[in-house]
Design a protein around this motif. Structure first.
Motif, PDB file in Angstrom:
ATOM      1  N   VAL A  24      -1.245 -13.229  -2.801  1.00 50.62           N
ATOM      2  CA  VAL A  24      -1.266 -12.090  -1.884  1.00 50.62           C
ATOM      3  C   VAL A  24      -1.699 -12.545  -0.495  1.00 50.62           C
ATOM      4  O   VAL A  24      -2.687 -13.269  -0.345  1.00 50.62           O
ATOM      5  N   THR A  25      -0.959 -12.141   0.524  1.00 54.37           N
ATOM      6  CA  THR A  25      -1.342 -12.478   1.896  1.00 54.37           C
ATOM      7  C   THR A  25      -1.703 -11.242   2.710  1.00 54.37           C
ATOM      8  O   THR A  25      -2.262 -11.358   3.790  1.00 54.37           O
ATOM      9  N   SER A  26      -1.384 -10.064   2.200  1.00 52.92           N
ATOM     10  CA  SER A  26      -1.683  -8.851   2.953  1.00 52.92           C
ATOM     11  C   SER A  26      -1.523  -7.652   2.040  1.00 52.92           C
ATOM     12  O   SER A  26      -0.740  -7.680   1.090  1.00 52.92           O
ATOM     13  N   PHE A  27      -2.251  -6.587   2.339  1.00 49.12           N
ATOM     14  CA  PHE A  27      -2.375  -5.462   1.417  1.00 49.12           C
ATOM     15  C   PHE A  27      -2.780  -4.235   2.221  1.00 49.12           C
ATOM     16  O   PHE A  27      -3.788  -4.258   2.910  1.00 49.12           O
ATOM     17  N   ALA A  28      -1.977  -3.186   2.172  1.00 48.15           N
ATOM     18  CA  ALA A  28      -2.318  -1.986   2.937  1.00 48.15           C
ATOM     19  C   ALA A  28      -1.804  -0.740   2.242  1.00 48.15           C
ATOM     20  O   ALA A  28      -0.675  -0.722   1.738  1.00 48.15           O
ATOM     21  N   GLY A  29      -2.614   0.288   2.212  1.00 47.99           N
ATOM     22  CA  GLY A  29      -2.166   1.584   1.719  1.00 47.99           C
ATOM     23  C   GLY A  29      -1.134   2.171   2.659  1.00 47.99           C
ATOM     24  O   GLY A  29      -1.207   1.989   3.870  1.00 47.99           O
ATOM     25  N   ILE A  30      -0.150   2.874   2.094  1.00 45.45           N
ATOM     26  CA  ILE A  30       0.926   3.452   2.889  1.00 45.45           C
ATOM     27  C   ILE A  30       0.766   4.959   2.936  1.00 45.45           C
ATOM     28  O   ILE A  30       0.539   5.603   1.918  1.00 45.45           O
ATOM     29  N   ALA A  31       0.920   5.496   4.137  1.00 43.05           N
ATOM     30  CA  ALA A  31       0.755   6.938   4.331  1.00 43.05           C
ATOM     31  C   ALA A  31       2.091   7.645   4.137  1.00 43.05           C
ATOM     32  O   ALA A  31       2.533   8.396   4.985  1.00 43.05           O
ATOM     33  N   GLU A  32       2.762   7.389   3.011  1.00 37.09           N
ATOM     34  CA  GLU A  32       4.027   8.063   2.709  1.00 37.09           C
ATOM     35  C   GLU A  32       3.959   8.549   1.273  1.00 37.09           C
ATOM     36  O   GLU A  32       3.283   7.960   0.441  1.00 37.09           O
ATOM     37  N   GLY A  33       4.711   9.590   0.979  1.00 34.12           N
ATOM     38  CA  GLY A  33       4.730  10.081  -0.401  1.00 34.12           C
ATOM     39  C   GLY A  33       3.595  11.046  -0.623  1.00 34.12           C
ATOM     40  O   GLY A  33       2.488  10.840  -0.143  1.00 34.12           O
ATOM     41  N   VAL A  34       3.857  12.128  -1.327  1.00 33.34           N
ATOM     42  CA  VAL A  34       2.804  13.108  -1.569  1.00 33.34           C
ATOM     43  C   VAL A  34       2.392  13.136  -3.038  1.00 33.34           C
ATOM     44  O   VAL A  34       1.456  13.836  -3.398  1.00 33.34           O
ATOM     45  N   GLU A  35       3.051  12.358  -3.887  1.00 34.09           N
ATOM     46  CA  GLU A  35       2.773  12.444  -5.317  1.00 34.09           C
ATOM     47  C   GLU A  35       1.869  11.315  -5.799  1.00 34.09           C
ATOM     48  O   GLU A  35       0.985  11.526  -6.611  1.00 34.09           O
ATOM     49  N   ASN A  36       2.115  10.097  -5.325  1.00 34.61           N
ATOM     50  CA  ASN A  36       1.457   8.910  -5.866  1.00 34.61           C
ATOM     51  C   ASN A  36       0.750   8.136  -4.760  1.00 34.61           C
ATOM     52  O   ASN A  36       0.924   8.415  -3.585  1.00 34.61           O
ATOM     53  N   SER A  37      -0.053   7.137  -5.171  1.00 35.30           N
ATOM     54  CA  SER A  37      -0.692   6.240  -4.209  1.00 35.30           C
ATOM     55  C   SER A  37       0.157   4.977  -4.096  1.00 35.30           C
ATOM     56  O   SER A  37       0.471   4.351  -5.108  1.00 35.30           O
ATOM     57  N   ASN A  38       0.522   4.628  -2.874  1.00 37.48           N
ATOM     58  CA  ASN A  38       1.399   3.478  -2.661  1.00 37.48           C
ATOM     59  C   ASN A  38       0.752   2.451  -1.743  1.00 37.48           C
ATOM     60  O   ASN A  38       0.143   2.816  -0.739  1.00 37.48           O
ATOM     61  N   PHE A  39       0.928   1.183  -2.099  1.00 36.93           N
ATOM     62  CA  PHE A  39       0.382   0.083  -1.307  1.00 36.93           C
ATOM     63  C   PHE A  39       1.485  -0.932  -1.029  1.00 36.93           C
ATOM     64  O   PHE A  39       2.285  -1.232  -1.914  1.00 36.93           O
ATOM     65  N   LEU A  40       1.495  -1.407   0.191  1.00 43.10           N
ATOM     66  CA  LEU A  40       2.404  -2.485   0.548  1.00 43.10           C
ATOM     67  C   LEU A  40       1.689  -3.811   0.306  1.00 43.10           C
ATOM     68  O   LEU A  40       0.596  -4.025   0.832  1.00 43.10           O
ATOM     69  N   VAL A  41       2.293  -4.666  -0.505  1.00 40.60           N
ATOM     70  CA  VAL A  41       1.675  -5.946  -0.862  1.00 40.60           C
ATOM     71  C   VAL A  41       2.594  -7.068  -0.405  1.00 40.60           C
ATOM     72  O   VAL A  41       3.730  -7.171  -0.859  1.00 40.60           O
ATOM     73  N   ARG A  42       2.116  -7.888   0.520  1.00 44.17           N
ATOM     74  CA  ARG A  42       2.876  -9.081   0.920  1.00 44.17           C
ATOM     75  C   ARG A  42       2.302 -10.275   0.184  1.00 44.17           C
ATOM     76  O   ARG A  42       1.087 -10.416   0.079  1.00 44.17           O
ATOM     77  N   THR A  43       3.168 -11.123  -0.326  1.00 45.13           N
ATOM     78  CA  THR A  43       2.706 -12.348  -0.976  1.00 45.13           C
ATOM     79  C   THR A  43       3.407 -13.535  -0.341  1.00 45.13           C
ATOM     80  O   THR A  43       4.279 -13.377   0.514  1.00 45.13           O
ATOM     81  N   THR A  44       3.014 -14.726  -0.778  1.00 44.21           N
ATOM     82  CA  THR A  44       3.666 -15.931  -0.268  1.00 44.21           C
ATOM     83  C   THR A  44       5.149 -15.952  -0.653  1.00 44.21           C
ATOM     84  O   THR A  44       5.923 -16.714  -0.094  1.00 44.21           O
TER      85      THR A  44
END
Lengths: 319, 319
Positions: A24-44
């Motif tokens: 993993v090189t980066s990790f951030a919660g995304i402010a989209e979607g009203v039903e679930n919790s979503n995270f953007l995960v960048r890896t190598t």
């Protein structure tokens, strides 16, 4: 906008240690979607979306949703592909929630719809219907005609808070739809929630479809009817028949509608308008005081319903 | 978590047409940060962060913040680099808010702090101080000793809602700090908010520093004092002198602290604890009913303050 369940760096690292997706090189919660919790995960290696399924999604339904995305991706459709952990599981648990890692899709959703987008959308939807034809799992559409009366009764006379007489008007419409709702149309796996924020575009063409958490087994033409409502009305409430024509024309470049499907379109459009009207009405009447997510205006769909009630057959939809 | 000002795809495209950063391929609001609205923008060329500055950031201060990031990035520090539009402007306007595009930094912030992180943090902070030494702009620290009394008075006797006698205790501490607050220490550009969520790590080493929106001109050692509070206490409230030693040792691998700076550390640590105690107390007493962002507990910093009050000189901080 939503991250309902926080995930710390340590929790993420522990969870992702069971996947073969690089560091993993980066990790951030995304402010989209009203039903679930979503995270953007960048890896190598690549970029992924980590989704934690919140309580509005039934966990019993998750194997259907995740299995469908896998099936469609295998068929070459551009949708999020579930990434299995090392032991082959695509559905796991993180912080007490069912969780899945899926591939990230490039593209942006459009707020202002051009007619050409509808053509591309129609073709992409038909490709999805064709690709889903041999998906072996089924899931009943609990938000089709049989599910509407319980919803209306749950709203009850409170509906008249929106405007006087709304309950009776909806009750009458529902009685009509229950009598004439078409049966015997070609069925298959439909998305059932193909609103603009679930369709990504790049350079004017559909680049991906996301959010399969209402997908179910139902009349294929009902998916089109949902999009007539979600894509073909202007912000002022008027129906844009050019967009409708583009939508159904695009669809038929891939899959031809039967005569029965074309004839059923006005009723399917009324039904789909009533479906979104009822769920929005319910959310409107039942959202917690001070909730962060503002419920959508149910009257938008009342206006759409009235258009369909007065529409003169399938020609009104460019068919 | 925050997107206070929505940005549509059309608004984004129009705004970014003035930048030479490639075609946008993806766009998502980020649920991080409590002050501003942040969006992750992927283009055919790279990845960027678009920030819309909300009202808590004074627009008069923005040229200082953006200029500082540019200066530090020019010096090779890993911080967001403001990207100029085609006409050379790094600060523009979008949807009525000041807005800037900056480069995206890889890395993740850590919730659970290892002592080795403090060492890397100390070195990165000292590099930032050295790189900022010839930054030509200045900005007074309005949250240093002169700013604390107005804050305390704004909280007033309401402070005693937190616990009986808090107002008097804070008033006494403030009087003491006003008398003994050190002057004449080496000054320069400090970050002033180097909490764990503003420091990215990759492989155990600092990979980037973000969020320069409290940066100002003040005693360099005060930045260290802030980190003693923000990084060196355990979740149970105990002070971890090993972490403190790593922090100051890491710092001094790059910049040696003067005798005056080392001696001042206990007072600077008390002051910085009071500073965060007072802003949290104010936010706690003044947050709107039902607000989505829960204010942070002021008592965490009261406990830290009490540790510093009883600390036996700079040796308590590994100096």
């Amino acid at each position: 906008m939503a991250v309902y369940t926080p995930v710390s760096d340590d929790e993420l690292q522990t969870f992702l240690a069971d996947y073969d997706i690089g560091e993993v090189t980066s990790f951030a919660g995304i402010a989209e979607g009203v039903e679930n919790s979503n995270f953007l995960v960048r890896t190598t290696r690549s970029t992924y979306i980590l989704t934690l399924y919140e309580k509005r999604v039934k966990s019993d339904d998750l194997p259907f949703f995740v299995g469908l995305m896998e099936h469609l991706a295998d068929k070459g459709l551009s949708c999020p592909r579930p990434v299995p952990s090392r032991d082959g599981a695509t559905l796991r648990t993180l912080n007490g929630r069912p969780a899945a890692v899926v591939t990230f899709l490039e593209g942006m959703w459009h707020r202002r719809i051009q007619p050409a987008y509808c053509r591309s959308l129609g073709a992409a939807m038909a490709e999805m219907h064709v690709a889903g034809a041999d998906f072996p799992m089924t899931r009943a559409n609990d938000l089709s005609v049989a599910g509407w009366r319980p919803l209306l009764e749950a709203c009850g006379m409170q509906s008249n808070q929106i405007y006087h007489g709304l309950y009776n008007a909806l009750n009458q419409e529902l009685g009509f739809l229950e009598r004439v709702w078409p049966t015997g149309l070609p069925t298959g796996t439909i998305h059932a929630d193909l609103f603009p924020d679930n369709v990504f575009f790049l350079g004017g063409e559909v680049s991906g479809i996301i959010d399969f958490y209402f997908a179910c087994t139902d009349a294929l033409a009902y998916d089109l009817a949902i999009c007539l409502n979600a894509w073909c009305f202007e912000p002022d409430g008027s129906f844009n028949v050019t967009k409708a024509r583009q939508l159904v024309t695009g669809y038929q470049t891939v899959r031809t509608l039967s005569a029965a499907e074309r004839e059923a379109m006005p009723i399917l459009a009324r039904g789909s308008a009533l479906r979104f009207l009822l769920t929005r009405l319910y959310d409107w009447l039942n959202h917690p005081e001070g909730a962060f997510v503002k419920p959508k205006d149910p009257m938008e769909y009342h206006q759409k319903l009235r258009f369909h009630q007065s529409a003169s057959g399938s020609a009104a939809y460019g068919l």
